[in-house]
Every structure is written in C-alpha cells, then in structure tokens.
Design a protein around this motif. Sequence first.
Motif, short mmCIF file in Angstrom:
data_model
loop_
_atom_site.label_atom_id
_atom_site.label_comp_id
_atom_site.label_asym_id
_atom_site.label_seq_id
_atom_site.Cartn_x
_atom_site.Cartn_y
_atom_site.Cartn_z
N VAL A 123 0.83 -1.21 0.00
CA VAL A 123 0.00 0.00 0.00
C VAL A 123 0.87 1.26 0.00
N LEU A 124 1.87 1.29 0.85
CA LEU A 124 2.73 2.47 0.93
C LEU A 124 3.59 2.61 -0.32
N LEU A 125 4.00 1.48 -0.89
CA LEU A 125 4.78 1.53 -2.12
C LEU A 125 3.97 2.18 -3.25
N VAL A 126 2.75 1.75 -3.42
CA VAL A 126 1.89 2.32 -4.46
C VAL A 126 1.62 3.80 -4.18
N THR A 127 1.42 4.13 -2.91
CA THR A 127 1.19 5.54 -2.55
C THR A 127 2.39 6.40 -2.90
N LEU A 128 3.59 5.92 -2.58
CA LEU A 128 4.80 6.66 -2.91
C LEU A 128 4.96 6.83 -4.42
N VAL A 129 4.67 5.77 -5.16
CA VAL A 129 4.78 5.84 -6.63
C VAL A 129 3.81 6.87 -7.20
N MET A 130 2.61 6.91 -6.65
CA MET A 130 1.62 7.89 -7.12
C MET A 130 2.08 9.31 -6.87
N TYR A 131 2.59 9.58 -5.68
CA TYR A 131 3.12 10.91 -5.39
C TYR A 131 4.29 11.24 -6.32
N LEU A 132 5.14 10.25 -6.57
CA LEU A 132 6.28 10.46 -7.45
C LEU A 132 5.84 10.79 -8.87
N LEU A 133 4.85 10.06 -9.39
CA LEU A 133 4.37 10.31 -10.75
C LEU A 133 3.76 11.69 -10.88
N ILE A 134 3.02 12.12 -9.87
CA ILE A 134 2.46 13.47 -9.90
C ILE A 134 3.57 14.50 -9.94
N SER A 135 4.58 14.31 -9.10
CA SER A 135 5.70 15.26 -9.04
C SER A 135 6.46 15.31 -10.35
N LEU A 136 6.68 14.14 -10.97
CA LEU A 136 7.40 14.11 -12.25
C LEU A 136 6.60 14.81 -13.34
N LEU A 137 5.29 14.61 -13.35
CA LEU A 137 4.44 15.27 -14.33
C LEU A 137 4.47 16.79 -14.15
N VAL A 138 4.43 17.22 -12.90
CA VAL A 138 4.48 18.66 -12.61
C VAL A 138 5.82 19.24 -13.04
N SER A 139 6.91 18.55 -12.71
CA SER A 139 8.25 19.05 -13.08
C SER A 139 8.40 19.16 -14.59
N SER A 140 7.92 18.15 -15.31
CA SER A 140 8.00 18.19 -16.77
C SER A 140 7.20 19.36 -17.33
#
Length: 220
Positions: free
Chosen positions: A184-201
């Motif tokens: 659960v925490l792994l998927v949560t971390l990945v979701m936050y990471l994907l949002i951050s990468l999309l924002v940075s791009s």
Amino acid sequence: MEVVWAYRFEFLSGLWWTVRLAVVSALLALVLAFIAGIARSSRSRWLNVPATLYVEFFRGTSALAQLFWLFYVLPYLGIDLTPFECGVIGLGLCFSAYGAEVVRMCIDAVPQGQLDAAAALNLGRAQTLRVVVLPEAMIMMMPLFNNLLIELIKATSLVSLITIPDLAFQAKSIISKTYQSGAVLLVTLVMYLLISLLVSSSMRKLERLLSRGRRLGSDR
C-alpha cells in the motif's frame, strides 16, 4: 499486490482528491504570492509592511497548525468551512508566503539597466512592472515555483488529518483494514512520485516557452 487491485477505486479516489486539492490551492497560492511579492518589493510602507507581516506569519508558523486552526477554531467564531475549503485556504496561505519571497527576489534580480531603459522610454512604474520587470522575473521564478509546487503536492498529505479522503488518508484506511502496509505504501509513494514528475515536466516546458522570446531577441 492483490490488495492494491482490490482497493484500486479507493486509491483512485484518493488520487483525485489530492490532485484537485493541489491544483486549487496552488492557484490560490500563486495569486496571493504575486500580490504579496509585488507589495514586498514596493517602496510604499503601506504596501510593504502589511505584506511583510503576512509573509513572516504564514512562513514562520506550522502548516499543520494553520489547517487545525481553520478546521477546529473557525467554527467557534461562527465561520463554518468544509474540510476541502480549509485544506485549500490553509495550503494556499502557507505556500503563498514562500512564493511571495520568490516573486520579490526575482523582481529585485531584474538588471538595473532594464529599469533605466524603461525610465528612458518614459514608462510609468506600473507599466514598467508589467512590460519589463515581470516578464523577465517570471523566467527566473519557474525553477523555484517548480520546487514549491512539488512541496505543496507532498504537503497535501496533511489534509488527511482534517478528514479529507486524499491519497494519504486512503492509504492509512486501507492499511488499517488489511494490515498490509508494504504494498500500500509503495503504491502511494509511486503515485506521489508520478504526480511530481508530471508537474516538473510541465513546469520545464513552461519555462522554455517563457524563455523563447528572450532567446529570439538575443539572436537578432
């Protein structure tokens, strides 16, 4: 990972709340940051002093304490806000204070030669700010705003403490039901990471777009 698939709709619901909260609070923070930042760079004490007090207060106090104050204290004063409104206002006020310092710093970093050229063209103070200062300062703001936006996205996890069912709230709820924290925490971390990468791009593309006019001007 079966637990992740079984609770996929809870994850998606939490993701939707997180994205919606981040977008709305970021827009509020951006507007307030420009107002406070421009006021901070003003020579007028009537603008500079209130803006400085605003920035120092919200930058110097805890974002969580601000959220709790909006959520728990305001009802006693007769002001009832929804949890989502509390989250948006709390995060917007907090991060606008940091954003105001970015705006002020970048405005002050505009070369004096450009201000002298604007004065030579007989541009007024407001016109100089709009035509000369802000377009140049915006380019410098982008990398700093990028960092602030990512910090804001991560800070949205605080709203789970005022009953907003965001991504962090859903993750804690799923863990309490399944006792499977790892996946659960792994998927949560990945979701936050994907949002951050999309924002940075997206922010890097916006920075290149804003810089295009300056590059074209320097090539002539």
